[in-house]
Design a protein around this motif. Structure first.
Motif, mmCIF file in Angstrom:
data_model
loop_
_atom_site.group_PDB
_atom_site.id
_atom_site.type_symbol
_atom_site.label_atom_id
_atom_site.label_comp_id
_atom_site.label_asym_id
_atom_site.label_seq_id
_atom_site.Cartn_x
_atom_site.Cartn_y
_atom_site.Cartn_z
ATOM 1 N N SER A 60 0.714 -1.735 -0.079
ATOM 2 C CA SER A 60 -0.254 0.045 -0.600
ATOM 3 C C SER A 60 1.473 1.161 -0.005
ATOM 4 O O SER A 60 1.775 1.119 0.293
ATOM 5 C CB SER A 60 -0.529 -0.084 1.146
ATOM 6 N N LEU A 61 0.264 2.316 -0.078
ATOM 7 C CA LEU A 61 0.665 3.520 -0.838
ATOM 8 C C LEU A 61 0.794 4.437 0.747
ATOM 9 O O LEU A 61 -0.734 4.589 1.491
ATOM 10 C CB LEU A 61 0.636 4.449 -1.582
ATOM 11 N N HIS A 62 1.290 4.889 0.913
ATOM 12 C CA HIS A 62 1.667 6.240 2.140
ATOM 13 C C HIS A 62 1.851 7.206 1.792
ATOM 14 O O HIS A 62 2.921 7.446 0.886
ATOM 15 C CB HIS A 62 2.379 5.293 3.742
ATOM 16 N N SER A 63 1.354 8.412 2.254
ATOM 17 C CA SER A 63 1.842 9.762 2.507
ATOM 18 C C SER A 63 3.224 9.502 2.986
ATOM 19 O O SER A 63 3.509 9.692 3.758
ATOM 20 C CB SER A 63 1.368 11.023 2.891
ATOM 21 N N ASP A 66 3.038 10.782 6.641
ATOM 22 C CA ASP A 66 2.883 9.905 7.230
ATOM 23 C C ASP A 66 3.855 9.462 7.739
ATOM 24 O O ASP A 66 4.005 9.072 8.585
ATOM 25 C CB ASP A 66 1.760 9.070 6.993
ATOM 26 N N VAL A 67 4.921 9.313 6.600
ATOM 27 C CA VAL A 67 6.133 8.209 6.774
ATOM 28 C C VAL A 67 6.953 8.625 7.918
ATOM 29 O O VAL A 67 7.625 8.656 8.279
ATOM 30 C CB VAL A 67 6.781 8.383 5.258
ATOM 31 N N GLU A 70 5.984 8.801 10.947
ATOM 32 C CA GLU A 70 5.652 7.299 12.487
ATOM 33 C C GLU A 70 7.821 7.237 12.439
ATOM 34 O O GLU A 70 7.844 6.792 13.262
ATOM 35 C CB GLU A 70 5.240 6.750 11.219
#
Length: 77
Positions: A60-63, A66-67, A70
């Motif tokens: 899946s892709l994450h912005s 957000d990365v 985290e």
């Protein structure tokens, strides 16, 4: 014939996306030389593998926001 760098730049910026990409590719090849066909094929294969992984739901892709959030949270622990 266009000889002034500013004129060339302005002309290039007025190209459509496809022709800008073609021009950019030609310019980069003139600097770095031809792309090794084996390396190019390896990248094509990798992109296809990642695309299939996304389409199947395996990945899946994450912005970026957000990365990074985290990552910062993990570093602070």
């Amino acid at each position: 014939m266009i000889t002034d760098l500013k004129e060339i730049e302005n002309s290039a910026l007025n190209l459509d996306r496809k022709n800008k990409a073609r021009l950019a590719d030609k310019l980069l090849q003139s600097i770095h030389g031809e792309i090794d066909p084996e390396v190019e094929q390896a990248w094509i294969d990798e992109v296809q593998k990642r695309k299939e992984s996304l389409n199947s739901g395996e990945a899946s892709l994450h912005s970026a926001t957000d990365v990074l959030k985290e990552a910062r949270k993990r570093i602070q622990k």
